[in-house]
Write a protein that holds these residues in place. Structure first.
Motif, PDB file in Angstrom:
ATOM      1  N   UNK A 368       6.058  67.997  24.004  1.00  0.00           N
ATOM      2  CA  UNK A 368       6.903  69.178  24.130  1.00  0.00           C
ATOM      3  C   UNK A 368       7.320  69.819  22.814  1.00  0.00           C
ATOM      4  N   UNK A 369       6.718  69.384  21.692  1.00  0.00           N
ATOM      5  CA  UNK A 369       7.003  69.972  20.381  1.00  0.00           C
ATOM      6  C   UNK A 369       5.702  70.516  19.823  1.00  0.00           C
ATOM      7  N   UNK A 370       5.505  71.830  19.815  1.00  0.00           N
ATOM      8  CA  UNK A 370       4.206  72.413  19.444  1.00  0.00           C
ATOM      9  C   UNK A 370       3.696  71.968  18.084  1.00  0.00           C
ATOM     10  N   UNK A 371       4.579  71.870  17.077  1.00  0.00           N
ATOM     11  CA  UNK A 371       4.100  71.500  15.747  1.00  0.00           C
ATOM     12  C   UNK A 371       3.542  70.086  15.730  1.00  0.00           C
ATOM     13  N   UNK A 372       4.199  69.169  16.434  1.00  0.00           N
ATOM     14  CA  UNK A 372       3.726  67.793  16.488  1.00  0.00           C
ATOM     15  C   UNK A 372       2.469  67.676  17.350  1.00  0.00           C
ATOM     16  N   UNK A 373       2.418  68.417  18.443  1.00  0.00           N
ATOM     17  CA  UNK A 373       1.223  68.401  19.290  1.00  0.00           C
ATOM     18  C   UNK A 373       0.000  68.877  18.505  1.00  0.00           C
ATOM     19  N   UNK A 374       0.150  69.936  17.741  1.00  0.00           N
ATOM     20  CA  UNK A 374      -0.966  70.451  16.943  1.00  0.00           C
ATOM     21  C   UNK A 374      -1.396  69.440  15.890  1.00  0.00           C
ATOM     22  N   UNK A 375      -0.438  68.799  15.263  1.00  0.00           N
ATOM     23  CA  UNK A 375      -0.763  67.794  14.255  1.00  0.00           C
ATOM     24  C   UNK A 375      -1.558  66.632  14.859  1.00  0.00           C
TER      25      UNK A 375
END
Length: 388
Positions: A368-375
């Motif tokens: 649910x955290x886009x920056x962490x999902x992308x990483x």
């Protein structure tokens, strides 16, 4: 027991009645390391773990001589403290379940405590950065969330360390806590930890564990229910590379009526001597009427030379439950999926990437955290490219 399994569920692994899961371990949980015998690798709970790679964490020879930097970034209203072991919150979630984490409990000097007060709903995550600076360290982290509060906490492990630690989650009545623990260590790191959640009345706990790095990572998530109505969801994603040992050993103790648990762990493996272990123990005690539980483990083998051991265990002491089931499966790429993609002009490497992304996609979305999902998706892509 078949009448207690919902229609259509898969029940692979062991289903037994009246034999508590803790009976399979060499010693009962304890705060005192002296209560645990030194493991030799023949014990049920240690038979998959290469003890020689623990660097003395298991036999008392590992001395704290390393550096571990912990930085906490928290929204307004959150309290961050450093306390000693006399603090009443230390050990409140539950006892250590094996010798290494008991050693960690006996050896840490200061605990980091993050407190979210009751009724506070955070719109930004709490971020805890744990960075190893070499050597051996013992850690203790407590996340405390008050009644009806809501929060997301990210614990990010990087650097190099030989780390043994305990992490405690104290979840108040009606609270909602999501914790994302990322193991993105350097290739030489060793990380052994127990994550213990004490779930309050009608509280919701979601754990997302992501393991990429390290020479050896052995994590032991445990869930204990403090009152009826508790709900726990445990998700896991691991990518095991050449020579890595990644071990996730879950225990959910349903000893309270009308609680729920759901477990989904997925792993991908590649390279010679890549070894992943997943142990899923769920115990439904006699008093836990109305329990609803399910656990699932899926593994995708990408190359020859990799090995998976997946052991789901469901133990039931009462027939008065809402539902219970478990399943485990390990396989290679779906040839039909690859053929479909390649027949439409997609190169083999790109097709592999799309299949693996699809395999992990639903778990990454749980963060649910886009920056962490992308990483994390970028990390998966990098792992695949390295294997070509």
């Amino acid at each position: 027991m078949a009448d207690n399994i919902p229609a259509g569920s898969t029940t692979e692994g062991a289903i037994t009645v009246g034999h508590p899961a803790d009976a399979r371990v060499s010693a009962a949980p304890s705060y005192d390391v002296a209560d645990f015998p030194v493991p030799h690798g023949r014990e049920e709970e240690w038979r998959f773990t290469p003890l020689e790679r623990l660097r003395g964490l298991h036999d008392g020879t590992a001395k704290a001589n390393g550096g571990l930097r912990v930085d906490v970034t928290a929204p307004e209203g959150v309290t961050v403290e450093t306390v000693d072991r006399t603090d009443a919150r230390v050990g409140k979630a539950g006892k250590p379940a094996d010798r290494v984490v008991a050693q960690a409990f006996s050896s840490f000097e200061k605990a980091s405590v993050v407190s979210i007060p009751k009724d506070l709903v955070l719109t930004e995550p709490v971020r805890i950065a744990v960075h190893g600076e070499g050597g051996t360290a013992y850690g203790h982290q407590i996340i405390e969330i008050g009644a009806f509060a809501e929060a997301v906490v990210v614990i990010d492990h990087t650097g190099d360390a030989t780390l043994a630690a305990n992490v405690e989650y104290l979840i108040g009545d009606g609270a909602k806590l999501t914790v994302v623990s990322v193991q993105d260590w350097d290739d030489s790191a060793v990380h052994v930890a127990q994550h213990t959640a004490l779930v309050g009345r009608d509280a919701r706990f979601k754990s997302v564990i992501v393991t990429f790095g390290g020479d050896l990572v052995r994590l032991h998530p445990r869930v204990i229910y403090g009152a009826p109505g508790g709900d726990a969801e445990l998700f896991g994603l691991y990518f095991t590379d050449e020579g890595q040992h990644q071990e996730h050993r879950l225990f959910i103790d349903h000893d309270t009526p009308h609680c729920r648990s759901n477990v989904t762990y997925k792993g991908a493996l590649q390279g010679k001597d890549a070894h992943a272990i997943w142990i899923g123990d769920v115990l439904i005690r006699a008093a836990a009427e109305g329990t609803d539980t399910y656990e699932l483990n899926r593994n995708l083998i990408l190359t020859d030379g990799a090995r998976v051991d997946s052991v789901p265990n469901l133990e039931i002491e009462t027939g008065e439950i809402a539902g219970a089931g478990h399943a485990s499966a390990t396989g290679r790429f779906d040839d039909e999926q690859l053929f479909y993609l390649m027949s439409r002009g997609i190169p083999t490497i790109e097709a592999r990437r799309l299949v693996v992304r699809g395999f992990f996609g639903e778990l990454v979305q749980q963060i649910g955290l886009p920056d962490l999902e992308e990483r994390l998706m970028a990390k998966i892509d990098a792992e695949l490219e390295a294997s070509v």
